[in-house]
Enzyme design. Structure first.
Site, PDB file in Angstrom:
ATOM      1  N   GLU A 156      14.247  -6.776 -14.982  1.00  0.00           N
ATOM      2  CA  GLU A 156      14.529  -5.992 -13.780  1.00  0.00           C
ATOM      3  C   GLU A 156      13.344  -5.086 -13.437  1.00  0.00           C
ATOM      4  OE1 GLU A 156      18.099  -3.785 -14.410  1.00  0.00           O
ATOM      5  OE2 GLU A 156      19.251  -5.548 -15.014  1.00  0.00           O
ATOM      6  N   TYR A 158      20.267  -7.212 -23.381  1.00  0.00           N
ATOM      7  CA  TYR A 158      20.002  -5.993 -22.606  1.00  0.00           C
ATOM      8  C   TYR A 158      18.503  -5.726 -22.431  1.00  0.00           C
ATOM      9  CZ  TYR A 158      24.754  -4.199 -21.919  1.00  0.00           C
ATOM     10  OH  TYR A 158      26.046  -4.000 -21.486  1.00  0.00           O
TER      11      TYR A 158
END
Length: 275
Positions: free
Chosen positions: A204, A197
């Site tokens: 991102e 994650y």
């Protein structure tokens, strides 16, 4: 339970099994495509070093004349510096993966519809956060900004996604089909998010950051509306990650939590989307 309701439940289960199985296969294919590039680059590194040593004996002007044009750079100094540091270690995989990634991530948008229609029992907010953020990255950022195609952060981003999604979709395919889920798959499903994650969310945010114009020296004053929106999204990426992190830790506790002196084994819920 009436026969009509049993039939509807059976159809729903079959549909979700197919959806999860296809999604698992699609993300496995993404991993295969990405690692093919990575392994290929490592295999050719010795040949590249040999050719580089030969080029060192050729005048610089001749090398420059016949060299390929460099890839377009990011729009700010920080992103260019970071990409330059990572490029020798992480190859760009856009050319090999994007044609499969784009339709696969669009296919994942069905998960929001599944929750909205009550086909699955995942929480709507976390489903929307994950799916929409990825769609923004794929269609709104990577597809529109060519310099991201050569970014090593694109590679770390999609690998974090794929390595998260393959165990998740495989886990729910097996549980929906009534099969026994191996303990190792359960552990991977509810443990690897601790590493994947942050890598995924960090990649991102940095991919999006690379499309924002230079801000040093007061140049942020020349930003347009889109630049400010993207900067705002980068800022909220950290709290968004914490929301996803907290939810996954809660889910992990439900599956592996300690109760009455022993580990409990929570029965998986019949859903396609597991957070």
């Amino acid at each position: 339970m009436s026969n009509g309701k049993k039939l509807r439940n059976a159809r729903r289960a079959r549909y979700l099994i197919v959806f999860n199985a296809l999604s698992a296969a699609g993300w496995t294919y993404i991993i295969y495509l990405a690692f093919s590039v990575i392994i290929g680059q490592r295999a050719s590194s010795s040949a590249h070093n040999f050719s580089k040593s030969l080029l060192s004996y050729i005048p610089t002007s001749i090398v420059t004349l016949f060299s390929l044009q460099p890839q377009a750079k990011a729009t700010n100094h920080f992103s260019n510096t970071l990409a330059s540091f990572l490029c020798p270690y992480i190859p760009a995989t856009y050319n090999s993966t994007f044609s499969a990634l784009a339709p696969l991530q669009s296919f994942a948008a069905l998960e929001i519809i599944h929750v909205f229609l009550g086909l699955v029992r995942s929480p709507l907010p976390t489903t929307v956060i994950q799916v929409s953020s990825r769609l923004i990255l794929v269609s709104g950022i990577v597809e529109r900004f060519p310099h991201t195609h050569s970014s090593p952060l694109y590679t770390t981003m999609i690998l974090a996604w794929a390595l998260t999604e393959v165990p998740r979709y495989a886990y729910y395919t097996l549980s929906l089909a009534g099969c026994s889920v191996p303990i190792w798959l359960t552990w991977i499903r509810y443990s690897t998010f601790y590493i994947l994650y942050p890598i995924g969310a960090g990649s991102e945010a940095l991919v999006m950051l690379s499309t924002i114009p230079e801000w040093s020296g007061g140049r942020w004053a020349a930003w347009g509306l889109e630049d400010w929106v993207k900067a705002g999204l980068v800022v909220i990426w950290a709290p968004g990650l914490w929301v996803m992190y907290a939810h996954m830790m809660h889910m992990r506790h439900r599956v592996f939590g300690v109760g009455k002196g022993r580990k409990s084994r929570a029965k998986p819920m019949d859903r396609a989307k597991a957070k």
